[in-house]
Scaffold this active site. Structure first.
Site, PDB file in Angstrom:
ATOM      1  N   ASP A 116       9.155  28.392 -36.469  1.00  0.00           N
ATOM      2  CA  ASP A 116      10.044  26.928 -36.469  1.00  0.00           C
ATOM      3  C   ASP A 116      10.217  26.709 -37.850  1.00  0.00           C
ATOM      4  OD1 ASP A 116       6.937  26.622 -36.325  1.00  0.00           O
ATOM      5  OD2 ASP A 116       7.477  24.610 -36.538  1.00  0.00           O
TER       6      ASP A 116
ATOM      7  N   ARG B 244       5.689  32.889 -47.603  1.00  0.00           N
ATOM      8  CA  ARG B 244       6.100  31.454 -47.250  1.00  0.00           C
ATOM      9  C   ARG B 244       6.453  31.172 -48.739  1.00  0.00           C
ATOM     10  NH1 ARG B 244       3.702  30.548 -42.315  1.00  0.00           N
ATOM     11  NH2 ARG B 244       1.882  31.917 -41.845  1.00  0.00           N
TER      12      ARG B 244
ATOM     13  N   ARG C 259     -25.879  39.565 -23.869  1.00  0.00           N
ATOM     14  CA  ARG C 259     -25.456  38.657 -24.783  1.00  0.00           C
ATOM     15  C   ARG C 259     -24.383  37.719 -24.415  1.00  0.00           C
ATOM     16  NH1 ARG C 259     -25.699  42.669 -29.803  1.00  0.00           N
ATOM     17  NH2 ARG C 259     -27.836  42.097 -30.397  1.00  0.00           N
TER      18      ARG C 259
ATOM     19  N   THR D 285       7.003  35.302 -34.278  1.00  0.00           N
ATOM     20  CA  THR D 285       5.874  34.777 -34.099  1.00  0.00           C
ATOM     21  C   THR D 285       4.892  35.053 -33.237  1.00  0.00           C
ATOM     22  OG1 THR D 285       4.398  32.688 -34.461  1.00  0.00           O
ATOM     23  CG2 THR D 285       6.665  32.583 -33.503  1.00  0.00           C
TER      24      THR D 285
ATOM     25  N   ALA E 163     -12.549  35.845 -18.883  1.00  0.00           N
ATOM     26  CA  ALA E 163     -13.435  35.148 -19.606  1.00  0.00           C
ATOM     27  C   ALA E 163     -14.086  34.032 -19.054  1.00  0.00           C
ATOM     28  CB  ALA E 163     -12.714  34.217 -20.983  1.00  0.00           C
ATOM     29  N   GLU E 164     -15.582  33.806 -19.173  1.00  0.00           N
ATOM     30  CA  GLU E 164     -16.143  32.761 -18.374  1.00  0.00           C
ATOM     31  C   GLU E 164     -15.730  31.339 -18.806  1.00  0.00           C
ATOM     32  OE1 GLU E 164     -17.485  35.555 -18.927  1.00  0.00           O
ATOM     33  OE2 GLU E 164     -17.980  36.050 -17.111  1.00  0.00           O
TER      34      GLU E 164
ATOM     35  N   GLU F   4      -8.623  29.196 -32.520  1.00  0.00           N
ATOM     36  CA  GLU F   4      -8.689  28.883 -33.502  1.00  0.00           C
ATOM     37  C   GLU F   4      -8.659  27.367 -33.661  1.00  0.00           C
ATOM     38  OE1 GLU F   4      -4.893  31.008 -35.896  1.00  0.00           O
ATOM     39  OE2 GLU F   4      -6.820  30.294 -37.045  1.00  0.00           O
TER      40      GLU F   4
ATOM     41  N   GLN G 187      -4.968  40.772 -34.900  1.00  0.00           N
ATOM     42  CA  GLN G 187      -4.298  40.391 -33.891  1.00  0.00           C
ATOM     43  C   GLN G 187      -2.443  40.436 -34.457  1.00  0.00           C
ATOM     44  OE1 GLN G 187      -5.872  36.740 -31.685  1.00  0.00           O
ATOM     45  NE2 GLN G 187      -6.847  36.940 -33.590  1.00  0.00           N
ATOM     46  N   ARG G 188      -2.539  40.233 -35.596  1.00  0.00           N
ATOM     47  CA  ARG G 188      -1.042  40.454 -36.310  1.00  0.00           C
ATOM     48  C   ARG G 188      -0.367  41.708 -36.289  1.00  0.00           C
ATOM     49  NH1 ARG G 188       1.276  35.837 -37.899  1.00  0.00           N
ATOM     50  NH2 ARG G 188      -0.141  34.187 -38.609  1.00  0.00           N
TER      51      ARG G 188
ATOM     52  N   ARG H 120     -17.073  42.756 -24.554  1.00  0.00           N
ATOM     53  CA  ARG H 120     -17.752  42.694 -22.999  1.00  0.00           C
ATOM     54  C   ARG H 120     -18.634  43.762 -22.830  1.00  0.00           C
ATOM     55  NH1 ARG H 120     -17.441  39.830 -18.325  1.00  0.00           N
ATOM     56  NH2 ARG H 120     -15.693  38.687 -18.858  1.00  0.00           N
TER      57      ARG H 120
ATOM     58  N   GLY I   9       4.658  33.772 -40.987  1.00  0.00           N
ATOM     59  CA  GLY I   9       3.701  34.770 -40.675  1.00  0.00           C
ATOM     60  C   GLY I   9       4.365  35.966 -40.097  1.00  0.00           C
TER      61      GLY I   9
ATOM     62  N   ASP J  27       2.489  33.752 -32.042  1.00  0.00           N
ATOM     63  CA  ASP J  27       1.964  32.467 -31.424  1.00  0.00           C
ATOM     64  C   ASP J  27       2.760  32.139 -30.105  1.00  0.00           C
ATOM     65  OD1 ASP J  27      -0.011  32.066 -33.278  1.00  0.00           O
ATOM     66  OD2 ASP J  27       1.168  30.749 -34.539  1.00  0.00           O
TER      67      ASP J  27
ATOM     68  N   GLY K  48      -4.281  30.983 -32.971  1.00  0.00           N
ATOM     69  CA  GLY K  48      -3.450  29.902 -32.329  1.00  0.00           C
ATOM     70  C   GLY K  48      -3.899  28.654 -32.890  1.00  0.00           C
ATOM     71  N   ARG K  49      -3.321  28.195 -34.141  1.00  0.00           N
ATOM     72  CA  ARG K  49      -3.732  27.022 -34.837  1.00  0.00           C
ATOM     73  C   ARG K  49      -3.175  25.933 -34.072  1.00  0.00           C
ATOM     74  NH1 ARG K  49      -1.277  28.425 -40.595  1.00  0.00           N
ATOM     75  NH2 ARG K  49       0.354  28.771 -38.937  1.00  0.00           N
TER      76      ARG K  49
ATOM     77  N   ASP L 258       4.740  29.871 -29.675  1.00  0.00           N
ATOM     78  CA  ASP L 258       4.808  28.339 -29.374  1.00  0.00           C
ATOM     79  C   ASP L 258       6.091  27.827 -29.526  1.00  0.00           C
ATOM     80  OD1 ASP L 258       4.887  28.932 -32.040  1.00  0.00           O
ATOM     81  OD2 ASP L 258       2.971  27.449 -32.384  1.00  0.00           O
TER      82      ASP L 258
HETATM   83  P1  ATP Z   1       4.740  31.139 -38.454  1.00  0.00           P
HETATM   84  O1  ATP Z   1       4.929  30.518 -37.100  1.00  0.00           O
HETATM   85  O2  ATP Z   1       4.380  32.638 -38.351  1.00  0.00           O
HETATM   86  O3  ATP Z   1       3.994  30.378 -39.365  1.00  0.00           O
HETATM   87  P2  ATP Z   1       7.087  30.141 -39.625  1.00  0.00           P
HETATM   88  O4  ATP Z   1       8.437  30.396 -39.897  1.00  0.00           O
HETATM   89  O5  ATP Z   1       6.774  28.703 -38.727  1.00  0.00           O
HETATM   90  O6  ATP Z   1       6.249  31.067 -38.982  1.00  0.00           O
HETATM   91  P3  ATP Z   1       6.420  28.610 -42.164  1.00  0.00           P
HETATM   92  O7  ATP Z   1       5.481  28.905 -43.343  1.00  0.00           O
HETATM   93  O8  ATP Z   1       6.227  27.409 -41.737  1.00  0.00           O
HETATM   94  O9  ATP Z   1       6.338  29.818 -41.190  1.00  0.00           O
HETATM   95  O10 ATP Z   1       8.050  28.587 -42.777  1.00  0.00           O
HETATM   96  C1  ATP Z   1       8.493  29.717 -43.506  1.00  0.00           C
HETATM   97  C2  ATP Z   1       9.225  29.287 -44.724  1.00  0.00           C
HETATM   98  O11 ATP Z   1      10.440  28.569 -44.283  1.00  0.00           O
HETATM   99  C3  ATP Z   1       8.376  28.086 -45.781  1.00  0.00           C
HETATM  100  O12 ATP Z   1       7.628  29.144 -46.353  1.00  0.00           O
HETATM  101  C4  ATP Z   1       9.336  27.639 -46.445  1.00  0.00           C
HETATM  102  O13 ATP Z   1       9.822  28.557 -47.402  1.00  0.00           O
HETATM  103  C5  ATP Z   1      10.475  27.398 -45.308  1.00  0.00           C
HETATM  104  N1  ATP Z   1      10.238  26.047 -44.736  1.00  0.00           N
HETATM  105  C6  ATP Z   1       9.518  25.576 -43.843  1.00  0.00           C
HETATM  106  N2  ATP Z   1       9.967  24.139 -43.647  1.00  0.00           N
HETATM  107  C7  ATP Z   1      10.990  24.055 -44.685  1.00  0.00           C
HETATM  108  C8  ATP Z   1      11.523  22.760 -44.954  1.00  0.00           C
HETATM  109  N3  ATP Z   1      11.389  21.580 -44.361  1.00  0.00           N
HETATM  110  N4  ATP Z   1      12.462  22.769 -45.819  1.00  0.00           N
HETATM  111  C9  ATP Z   1      12.585  23.843 -46.415  1.00  0.00           C
HETATM  112  N5  ATP Z   1      12.050  24.887 -46.218  1.00  0.00           N
HETATM  113  C10 ATP Z   1      11.181  25.108 -45.432  1.00  0.00           C
END
Ligand code: ATP
Length: 326
Positions: free
Chosen positions: A106, A75, A166, A129, A190-191, A226, A258-259, A158, A14, A131, A174-175, A133
């Site tokens: 990650d 991706r 309202r 990212t 926020a309440e 989310e 947000q992005r 608000r 992302g 997030d 935040g998945r 996280d």
């Molecule tokens: P965000 O946190 O914004 O989602 P991200 O880096 O975690 O970012 P992902 O879509 O999970 O986003 O991973 C990015 C790309 O990394 C994937 O589209 C894929 O091409 C590659 N990737 C992720 N996991 C693997 C894996 N286990 N093996 C090979 N490639 C991977």
């Protein structure tokens, strides 16, 4: 000290505000050190397709303030296969690329681990990212901007909520982690705040609304991540409407705003420091690690140890949220 003639940089997963500032820092640090820096478009997919081109210092002028990523991001399903990674490696060899800077989350680092099981090419990662996280860094590039965007939006909600008495349920991104919800919720007064890390007791949420209604509190803002276990804003809305049919209740999903947007100063500084440190680390022989910022110091964590990290609820934070919202 390893001498590199040519390195590549890509953004993956992302997008997040500040990725451009990171690209700029990588390109300019590389060129300063006498390295040719090549941009790889569309993350790992562009690596497979050979969408690779040289970047000069002037190519990254006027991007520090821009959201998105000039290298585009993607991706890539193909990169998840041995064959896809083999083609990617061949493309790197064809271009003479000897090292990589990977900006992503990650998943991007998991991909790197798989890649380096098959092929040996040094790489350093940057946490890009919204997030926040990831382990190994206090903040990820883009998080500060995303929270500020959410805060600005919720403040506006608000205003209108107050004008009409309202109740608003605002869903933020935040998945898996509630960093944006928790921080924007506290910052906006926020309440209630619903995050994936804390099991949502919907009865308790409804009781709070009831209590606020009875004491004639006119505005009620509920911020929900989310990925909350109960569901997003629409699921919460259904339950609130069922219980309080006479209340004027609305749900707003902030979504992709947000992005985007110009990165905050904090994200620009973080991206610049980590981008500079990443190229230096690569030249010092470091490999397979993510550069992160912990207590204002750059630290490196092996890709294999970078994990998704949930919100750490310090002390009595949950109680504080309830107390401040009374
Ligand atoms: P965000 O946190 O914004 O989602 P991200 O880096 O975690 O970012 P992902 O879509 O999970 O986003 O991973 C990015 C790309 O990394 C994937 O589209 C894929 O091409 C590659 N990737 C992720 N996991 C693997 C894996 N286990 N093996 C090979 N490639 C991977």
């Amino acid at each position: 000290m390893k001498l590199f003639k040519r390195i590549g940089v890509l953004t993956s997963g992302g997008d997040s505000p500040g990725m451009n500032a990171a690209i700029r820092a990588v390109v300019r640090t590389g060129i300063y050190k006498g390295i040719d820096v090549y941009g790889i478009r569309h993350g790992y997919q562009g690596m497979i397709e050979g969408d690779i081109f040289q970047l000069q210092a002037t190519d990254v002028a006027n991007i520090i303030q821009r959201g998105g990523t000039m290298l585009k991001t993607a991706r890539s399903k193909e990169f998840m296969t041995d064959e896809g990674r083999k083609i990617a490696y061949e493309q790197l060899c064809k271009q003479g690329i000897e090292g990589l800077i990977l900006i992503g989350g990650d998943g991007t680092f998991r991909g790197a681990v798989e890649f380096f099981k098959q092929f040996s090419i040094p790489a350093i990662g940057l946490p890009g990212t919204i997030d926040n996280d990831l382990s190994g860094t206090d903040f990820t590039i883009g998080f500060d901007t995303a929270v500020n965007t959410a805060v600005e939006a919720i403040d506006k909600i608000r205003d209108t909520a107050e004008a009409h008495d309202r109740l608003f349920i605002v869903e933020v991104m935040g998945r898996d982690a509630g960093y944006i919800a928790l921080n924007s919720g506290i910052a906006c007064g926020a309440e209630d705040i619903l995050i994936p890390e804390v099991m949502t007791d919907i009865e308790q949420v409804l009781c709070k609304i009831d209590y606020d209604e009875k004491r004639k509190k006119t505005v009620h803002i509920l911020v929900v991540a989310e990925g909350d276990d109960f569901g997003g804003a629409n699921e919460v809305l259904i339950r609130v409407k069922e219980r309080f049919p006479n209340l004027d209740t609305r749900a707003t999903i902030l979504g992709h705003i947000q992005r985007g947007g110009s990165p905050s100063y904090a994200d620009r500084v973080l991206a610049s420091r980590l981008g500079y440190a990443a190229v230096n680390a690569l030249c010092e022989g470091r490999n397979q690690s993510m550069a992160g910022m912990v207590n204002q110091e750059v630290v490196f964590t092996p890709f294999s140890q970078v994990q998704k990290e949930n919100v750490l609820l310090c002390g009595d934070m949950l109680e504080m949220i309830q107390v401040l919202a009374t």
